[in-house]
Write a protein that holds these residues in place. Structure first.
Motif, PDB file in Angstrom:
ATOM      1  N   LEU A 141      -6.517   8.224 -17.651  1.00 19.33           N
ATOM      2  CA  LEU A 141      -6.747   7.785 -16.275  1.00 19.33           C
ATOM      3  C   LEU A 141      -5.406   7.406 -15.656  1.00 19.33           C
ATOM      4  O   LEU A 141      -4.775   6.429 -16.071  1.00 19.33           O
ATOM      5  CB  LEU A 141      -7.701   6.594 -16.245  1.00 19.33           C
ATOM      6  N   LEU A 142      -4.971   8.165 -14.667  1.00 15.50           N
ATOM      7  CA  LEU A 142      -3.702   7.901 -13.997  1.00 15.50           C
ATOM      8  C   LEU A 142      -3.937   6.921 -12.854  1.00 15.50           C
ATOM      9  O   LEU A 142      -4.770   7.165 -11.975  1.00 15.50           O
ATOM     10  CB  LEU A 142      -3.117   9.204 -13.447  1.00 15.50           C
ATOM     11  N   LEU A 143      -3.229   5.798 -12.876  1.00 11.88           N
ATOM     12  CA  LEU A 143      -3.373   4.776 -11.842  1.00 11.88           C
ATOM     13  C   LEU A 143      -2.247   4.974 -10.833  1.00 11.88           C
ATOM     14  O   LEU A 143      -1.077   4.672 -11.104  1.00 11.88           O
ATOM     15  CB  LEU A 143      -3.323   3.389 -12.471  1.00 11.88           C
ATOM     16  N   ILE A 144      -2.615   5.480  -9.655  1.00 13.42           N
ATOM     17  CA  ILE A 144      -1.650   6.019  -8.699  1.00 13.42           C
ATOM     18  C   ILE A 144      -1.755   5.324  -7.345  1.00 13.42           C
ATOM     19  O   ILE A 144      -2.858   5.069  -6.850  1.00 13.42           O
ATOM     20  CB  ILE A 144      -1.900   7.534  -8.488  1.00 13.42           C
ATOM     21  N   ASP A 145      -0.600   5.058  -6.736  1.00 16.80           N
ATOM     22  CA  ASP A 145      -0.537   4.657  -5.332  1.00 16.80           C
ATOM     23  C   ASP A 145      -0.555   5.939  -4.505  1.00 16.80           C
ATOM     24  O   ASP A 145       0.445   6.668  -4.442  1.00 16.80           O
ATOM     25  CB  ASP A 145       0.740   3.857  -5.077  1.00 16.80           C
ATOM     26  N   MET A 146      -1.695   6.224  -3.870  1.00 16.20           N
ATOM     27  CA  MET A 146      -1.852   7.492  -3.168  1.00 16.20           C
ATOM     28  C   MET A 146      -0.986   7.591  -1.920  1.00 16.20           C
ATOM     29  O   MET A 146      -0.837   8.671  -1.342  1.00 16.20           O
ATOM     30  CB  MET A 146      -3.319   7.709  -2.815  1.00 16.20           C
ATOM     31  N   GLU A 147      -0.392   6.476  -1.499  1.00 20.18           N
ATOM     32  CA  GLU A 147       0.527   6.509  -0.360  1.00 20.18           C
ATOM     33  C   GLU A 147       1.957   6.809  -0.797  1.00 20.18           C
ATOM     34  O   GLU A 147       2.842   6.964   0.050  1.00 20.18           O
ATOM     35  CB  GLU A 147       0.489   5.157   0.369  1.00 20.18           C
ATOM     36  N   ASN A 148       2.188   6.866  -2.090  1.00 25.13           N
ATOM     37  CA  ASN A 148       3.523   7.116  -2.627  1.00 25.13           C
ATOM     38  C   ASN A 148       3.620   8.587  -3.035  1.00 25.13           C
ATOM     39  O   ASN A 148       3.066   9.003  -4.051  1.00 25.13           O
ATOM     40  CB  ASN A 148       3.776   6.197  -3.825  1.00 25.13           C
ATOM     41  N   ALA A 149       4.330   9.377  -2.237  1.00 24.16           N
ATOM     42  CA  ALA A 149       4.394  10.826  -2.472  1.00 24.16           C
ATOM     43  C   ALA A 149       5.000  11.157  -3.830  1.00 24.16           C
ATOM     44  O   ALA A 149       4.599  12.130  -4.487  1.00 24.16           O
ATOM     45  CB  ALA A 149       5.196  11.492  -1.356  1.00 24.16           C
ATOM     46  N   ASP A 150       5.977  10.354  -4.268  1.00 24.62           N
ATOM     47  CA  ASP A 150       6.610  10.609  -5.563  1.00 24.62           C
ATOM     48  C   ASP A 150       5.614  10.415  -6.701  1.00 24.62           C
ATOM     49  O   ASP A 150       5.568  11.215  -7.645  1.00 24.62           O
ATOM     50  CB  ASP A 150       7.805   9.668  -5.732  1.00 24.62           C
ATOM     51  N   GLU A 151       4.798   9.364  -6.616  1.00 30.24           N
ATOM     52  CA  GLU A 151       3.792   9.128  -7.653  1.00 30.24           C
ATOM     53  C   GLU A 151       2.745  10.233  -7.664  1.00 30.24           C
ATOM     54  O   GLU A 151       2.311  10.688  -8.732  1.00 30.24           O
ATOM     55  CB  GLU A 151       3.115   7.776  -7.456  1.00 30.24           C
ATOM     56  N   VAL A 152       2.322  10.655  -6.492  1.00 30.51           N
ATOM     57  CA  VAL A 152       1.327  11.733  -6.414  1.00 30.51           C
ATOM     58  C   VAL A 152       1.884  13.006  -7.041  1.00 30.51           C
ATOM     59  O   VAL A 152       1.192  13.709  -7.792  1.00 30.51           O
ATOM     60  CB  VAL A 152       0.893  11.975  -4.952  1.00 30.51           C
TER      61      VAL A 152
END
Length: 467
Positions: free
Chosen positions: A389-400
């Motif tokens: 399960l990847l816990l991602i800040d969807m507003e952060n393009a680098d993380e996405v």
């Protein structure tokens, strides 16, 4: 959000069909924006593509009526159960009509002597098991979410009990379905086996609504075991836990469930479910059988665990203690979100031969660490299936972008190990590119079946098959 491909819309046909169905179904056809959005994809990072209308049928005849109307005007039909799928299955990339079968929720027959039952597609697994409990029976497929049985059949769902009881493909005896031309078919009788013609039951199970719309399901049932024992054991590493799993399966111990939680998942479970487990990789197990049998199975597993550094081993037949542990396992999605408040959870789903499991899980953890991703891992490891399960800040393009890189890498790695890009979630929209990598020329024959049965591509278009 990950952008979902849009398909050409039949504006005139959609407008016509909505008008016709509104006259026929009245308030059971809804066109409000909020209802339509609820019937687009909402459970992961794929863009929501709402249908143009949602209709709530009560019977097979009404479903056939809807499909015939849509077929006449070449308008897409998208089946909807409870909306718990994870790969964009219920999106409407070409618009169209969402057929919500939640009000088709009758248990039509329970044949206890034959260990089977007949249900409508909107019945959920929890409702069915509540109904069956007084008869000493249960339906074993447990994907975690309280999904509809129609949706579970459509995605070939499995879950925690699959290591012993198989997946939906092993537990569906027959189906009734409305085909793309509106014709109602039955794929088999209730007999336990048959050699009569093509196996259309298995063709429709896992077809994700792209070949027909399921309106009735005949399911295989099991007797509630005389005794149930649960066990837990901590390990020094994920590799050691996976090695213990392999040995347990090879010894032929008939485990009903064998679940892996990595150290990060155990921490999440402790915090969320108020447990005090050692925060190292953990195996949770369940054994079904006689009172003496489940005790013996648990003891044998304990001996295996010792060989791989297992510690803090404990087993119990207490219903309360077992329920507390397994509820914590089922709450892992919500528990994991608390590891990074505000983040979105992106669930992966691969399955490999059990001999490659330790290697695959360890590599996935190393890759996530290299990318700097917070990524707890759990798995139905008795059959080689696990989820990171990847816990991602969807507003952060680098993380996405890193998450997309990880998902692509993980799917490719599983396929390279003679595994699959999806053990139980299905292809939907999200995994379409990997189906071709996994099955190659076989997808050409899948496409031929799709064209033969659904020449106008109205049944859940844009799913499974690559463009």
């Amino acid at each position: 959000m990950v952008q979902a491909t849009a398909l050409p819309r039949n504006e005139t046909g959609i407008e016509t069909v909505v008008g016709i169905l509104k006259q026929q179904f009245g308030d059971r056809l809804q066109t409000g924006a909020s209802v339509r959005e609820q019937h687009g994809h909402t459970t992961t990072w794929i863009e929501n593509q709402s249908p143009d209308a949602v209709v709530f049928p009560h019977s097979t005849e009404e479903v056939a009526q809807i499909v015939k109307t849509c077929a006449l005007h070449k308008v897409p039909v998208i089946p909807f159960g409870t909306g718990t799928s994870l790969e964009g299955h219920v999106n409407a990339p070409a618009g169209g009509i969402s057929v919500d079968v939640s009000q088709m929720n009758k248990i039509l027959a329970v044949n206890s002597g034959d260990l089977d039952c007949v249900v409508q597609p909107g019945v959920t697994r929890e409702d069915l098991n509540t109904h069956l409990r007084d008869q000493g029976l249960f339906f074993p497929i447990d994907p975690g979410a309280n999904a509809s049985l129609g949706g579970m059949a459509s995605t070939r769902a499995s879950g925690t009990n699959a290591v012993r009881y198989g997946t939906m493909k092993d537990n569906v005896i027959a189906l009734e379905a409305v085909m793309p031309d509106g014709q109602v078919i039955r794929t088999a009788q209730r007999a336990k086996k048959s050699s009569a013609g093509y196996d259309l039951t298995r063709l429709l199970v896992g077809s994700e609504g792209t070949l027909g719309l399921i309106t009735e399901i005949t399911l295989r049932l099991q007797g509630i075991p005389e005794a149930i024992s649960s066990a837990r054991c901590s390990f020094p590493s994920v590799d050691a836990a996976c090695q213990a799993v392999m040995m347990t399966i090879q010894y032929g111990i008939p485990v009903a469930r064998i679940e892996l939680l990595d150290a990060l998942s155990v921490k999440a479970a402790n915090d969320y479910s108020k447990l005090t487990l050692p925060e190292t990789p953990l195996l949770l197990l369940e054994f079904h059988g006689s009172e003496a049998g489940v005790v013996e199975q648990a003891e044998t597993f304990g001996q295996i665990a010792e060989e791989f550094g297992g510690s803090d081993f404990a087993s119990t037949t207490s219903t309360e203690e077992r329920s507390k542990l397994w509820q914590a396992r089922h709450d892992m999605y919500w528990a994991s979100l608390q590891l990074r408040p505000g983040a979105s959870g992106i669930s992966t789903d691969v399955c490999v031969p059990i001999s490659r499991l330790a290697e695959c899980v360890t590599a996935a953890q190393d890759k996530a660490a290299d990318l700097g991703l917070v990524a707890p891992t759990v798995g139905h490891v008795g059959d080689g299936n696990f989820h990171t399960l990847l816990l991602i800040d969807m507003e952060n393009a680098d993380e996405v972008a890193k998450a997309e890189e990880f998902v692509s890498w993980l799917n490719d790695m599983a396929i390279s190990m003679d595994g699959t890009c999806t053990g139980e979630h299905g292809i939907g929209q999200g995994k379409r590119p990997y189906l071709l990598k996994e099955l190659g020329a076989a997808t050409t024959y899948m496409a031929a079946i799709k064209r033969a049965l659904d020449p106008d591509n109205i049944m859940n278009p844009g799913k499974i098959l690559p463009d």
